[in-house]
Design a protein around this motif. Sequence first.
Motif, short mmCIF file in Angstrom:
data_model
loop_
_atom_site.label_atom_id
_atom_site.label_comp_id
_atom_site.label_asym_id
_atom_site.label_seq_id
_atom_site.Cartn_x
_atom_site.Cartn_y
_atom_site.Cartn_z
N GLU A 118 27.66 2.72 -30.72
CA GLU A 118 27.44 1.80 -29.60
C GLU A 118 28.38 0.59 -29.72
O GLU A 118 28.96 0.14 -28.73
CB GLU A 118 25.99 1.34 -29.58
N ALA A 119 28.53 0.07 -30.92
CA ALA A 119 29.43 -1.07 -31.13
C ALA A 119 30.86 -0.68 -30.81
O ALA A 119 31.64 -1.48 -30.26
CB ALA A 119 29.32 -1.57 -32.57
N ALA A 122 26.94 2.32 -22.73
CA ALA A 122 26.61 3.19 -23.85
C ALA A 122 25.24 3.82 -23.66
O ALA A 122 24.61 4.26 -24.61
CB ALA A 122 26.64 2.38 -25.15
N GLY A 123 24.79 3.89 -22.41
CA GLY A 123 23.44 4.37 -22.16
C GLY A 123 23.20 5.80 -22.58
O GLY A 123 22.10 6.14 -23.00
N ASP A 124 24.21 6.65 -22.48
CA ASP A 124 24.00 8.06 -22.80
C ASP A 124 23.75 8.26 -24.28
O ASP A 124 23.23 9.29 -24.69
CB ASP A 124 25.19 8.89 -22.36
N ILE A 125 24.11 7.26 -25.11
CA ILE A 125 23.88 7.42 -26.54
C ILE A 125 22.39 7.34 -26.87
O ILE A 125 21.91 7.89 -27.84
CB ILE A 125 24.66 6.34 -27.32
N GLN A 126 21.63 6.66 -26.03
CA GLN A 126 20.19 6.65 -26.24
C GLN A 126 19.63 8.07 -26.20
O GLN A 126 18.75 8.43 -26.98
CB GLN A 126 19.51 5.79 -25.18
N ASN A 127 20.16 8.87 -25.29
CA ASN A 127 19.70 10.25 -25.19
C ASN A 127 20.00 11.01 -26.47
O ASN A 127 19.20 11.83 -26.92
CB ASN A 127 20.38 10.93 -24.00
N LEU A 128 21.16 10.74 -27.03
CA LEU A 128 21.52 11.42 -28.27
C LEU A 128 20.56 11.05 -29.38
O LEU A 128 20.09 11.90 -30.13
CB LEU A 128 22.95 11.03 -28.66
N GLY A 129 20.23 9.76 -29.48
CA GLY A 129 19.30 9.34 -30.51
C GLY A 129 17.91 9.91 -30.30
O GLY A 129 17.24 10.34 -31.23
N GLU A 130 17.47 9.94 -29.03
CA GLU A 130 16.15 10.47 -28.75
C GLU A 130 16.08 11.96 -29.05
O GLU A 130 15.07 12.47 -29.50
CB GLU A 130 15.81 10.20 -27.29
N VAL A 144 30.66 -8.92 -29.75
CA VAL A 144 29.90 -10.01 -29.17
C VAL A 144 29.27 -9.60 -27.85
O VAL A 144 28.13 -9.98 -27.53
CB VAL A 144 30.83 -11.23 -28.97
N LEU A 145 30.01 -8.79 -27.05
CA LEU A 145 29.52 -8.39 -25.74
C LEU A 145 28.56 -7.23 -25.79
O LEU A 145 28.04 -6.82 -24.77
CB LEU A 145 30.71 -8.02 -24.84
N ARG A 146 28.31 -6.69 -26.96
CA ARG A 146 27.42 -5.54 -27.08
C ARG A 146 26.01 -5.90 -26.63
O ARG A 146 25.52 -6.98 -26.92
CB ARG A 146 27.40 -5.12 -28.54
N LYS A 147 25.34 -5.01 -25.89
CA LYS A 147 24.02 -5.30 -25.35
C LYS A 147 22.99 -5.35 -26.47
O LYS A 147 22.76 -4.36 -27.16
CB LYS A 147 23.62 -4.23 -24.33
N PHE A 186 33.43 -2.30 -28.00
CA PHE A 186 34.80 -2.72 -28.32
C PHE A 186 35.80 -2.14 -27.33
O PHE A 186 36.67 -2.84 -26.81
CB PHE A 186 35.13 -2.30 -29.75
N LEU A 187 35.67 -0.84 -27.03
CA LEU A 187 36.59 -0.20 -26.10
C LEU A 187 36.45 -0.79 -24.69
O LEU A 187 37.44 -0.99 -23.98
CB LEU A 187 36.36 1.30 -26.05
N THR A 188 35.22 -1.10 -24.30
CA THR A 188 34.99 -1.68 -22.98
C THR A 188 35.69 -3.02 -22.86
O THR A 188 36.41 -3.29 -21.91
CB THR A 188 33.49 -1.86 -22.74
#
Length: 763
Positions: free
Chosen positions: A717-718, A752-760, A573-576, A722-724
């Motif tokens: 990311e989800a 989870a911002g660093d995961i954007q870099n992974l996807g890019e 639920v809290l996921r951005k 959850f861990l947060t």
Amino acid sequence: MPIEPSDEESSNASQPKAQAPDAGTGTPHPPLVRDRFGGTQRRHERQIDDDAPVSRSDLSKGPQELLEHRTAHINWGVLLISSIVILAFSIWAIRVPNEARTTMKMAVDWIASSLGWYYVLTMTLVTGFVLWVAFSKEGDVRLGPDHSRPQYKLGTWVAMLFAAGVGIDMLFYSVTGPVAQYLYPPSGEGGTSAAMRDAVVWTMFHYGIAGWSVYALLGMAMGYFAYRWGMPLSIRAALYPLLGKRVRGPLGDGISIIALVGTVFGVATSMGIGVVLLSVGFSLLFGLEQGLTLQIALVIGAVVLTIAATTSGVDRGIRWISELNLWSAVAMMIYILVTGQTAFLLNALAENIGRFIVTLPERTMQTFAYEPGGAEWMGGWTLFFWAFWLAWGPFVGVFLARISRGRTLREFVIAAITAPVLCDFIIVSLFGNSALYHVLQGNTMFAELAIQSPERGWYALLEMFPGAMFLIALATLSGLLFYLTSANSGAMVMSNFSASIPDPSHDGPKWLRIFWAMLTAVLTVAMLFAGGVTTMEYATLIFALPVTIIAYLTMASFYKVLRMERAEREGQVLRKPSMAATGGHVPERSWKQRLEQLRAFPTLRQATQFLERTVRPALDDVAAEFRNQGYKVERSAMLNANGIEEPLLQVLMDTFRAFHYQVAIVEAPVPMYGGRMTRETDVYYRLEVFTQTGSGGYDLMGLTKQQVIDDVLERYEAHLAFLTFSTETATASVLTPSVLPKDQQSAVPKDAGDIQNLGETKK
């Protein structure tokens, strides 16, 4: 368990140092590795004993750690030890029946005077716990993946609940119980209006919510771990979060032995009471001589019918008998209501239910500590019934879980403590008040017979109705079906307890079910030799005592896992929303892909080819990029029943729950349109994504490699969300401990911002 590298002092380690990859996984093991945000963190080396209780490992490891073999096999240690205990007791009871009866009476007297409070407290806590589960937020959790739905229709399911959880003993005590409580109540004078008001209510209390709460506790716990986490349908699986790998060793075997022996004695007690009651009915119907010979003959005949029915499985034999059992009981109740004192019975039923509800809290904790002879009364009534429910708990719990896949915890608990309990109340009230009506008319001979010989008293009541022989035949048939249903369920579950079965939908081998049906019959005959129903009550009260330990362990284990479920859901639920490409769990498809999916029903070969050509390369690329950025990654495969390796990607996070992404081949029925199948075959195959809480409910077939990669990142990311949440709210569980060493608290994901870099990078 993995061994983490030791902590090293390094004040200027802003970038991870290059290290040689691990020989088995190719995963780097630097002393200082990149954390979840592109920074660095320290890690501790900690040797974890495989035999210690698991406190920080993931539940997804349960199926592998619980099963030494991928196929069903007999647990010979559990089978042999349990059989020896039961046979030794049976031989002792047959050879020296008087000594056996006297010894058990002494044990029961001690339990009633010294441990009565313990039984009462246990049943109170179990009832409170299952009600808390039902009305908590986690009540929406299903016994299976989130997308699963019930297998049986509501009516059939309720019939199976009722038939499996109620034995013929209820008919036995439905007359003698109210009459005994009216003439000899636990407090106050007998034969008074006050005793009359409580006479039936006491029997309703003994067959009420408390006993069904035990069934609900063990049933929902075992069903949850089996259908949501892929573990075996067993008690030891439900205790995995507390005991870890030890549930597979001697400790787990000991738990299975306790559950199995308690189950056998519970079923044998029900069978013994059943044959004592049915022998009177067969004597009246066919002119046979009553006595031990007829009772033993009925045991043998019932075993033959049990073997025939139990080998046909749940979907045929047990299901058919359950539905027939319910309808025969309904017919018997309607006949008694119509031909008996209709107005009195209905008025009494309403008053009984109302008084049960009003006095339930008081009765639940009542031990009669201030009443002369209170311990003796408790041992003969309340404690016996509490022990009886506990002894039946493991086997009925397995059976209820077996038929309840796809139900929510709330639905399961509420149905278990309402629908069958209401049926119990109707039966007890109609029989009990019919008996009390004749006692009030001055029929003292009937009252004495109902107390001194309950089986004869029950049939004596039936003889007072119009068309007595028809009612006796109908009641005997209903009692026989009650008996067969309990025996069928018991034989099936006993075989499951003494075997290791990976697939929860499968049961133990037929020969093992036959073995347990015969051994239970031997124990039943032994207790008939040792004194009949009274000896059975003693044995149940004694052998159910260790089962209380299982109840407490199950509550502790299930409580921890439900805390994890709450953290999982709140984290999602809290996921951005801005970071979710599709805003949900299902990968976004183009309109052409969506149209193609509507008409595609892939074969196993096509699903396997797509897995090899698209999914596996996508996961390999994601794993490689994770490693490039300093993550600890494991790429492995799980062998399914068809011999196909299903890819698994895991990102390990030290003390936190690992990210788990598995793609499994799932068989599904082809939809029917207009009553016709859409193609020649009736099944097709999907590629579903499984996390640690089961399937996501969507299909990867037809996606591009890039879309599969995007889905992996969505799921990751989800997982971080959850861990947060679980850390911020100090959600204690075996998966996410609330108290961490200070030097590890920096590892808690904050973004989870660093995961954007992974996807890019991959794009």
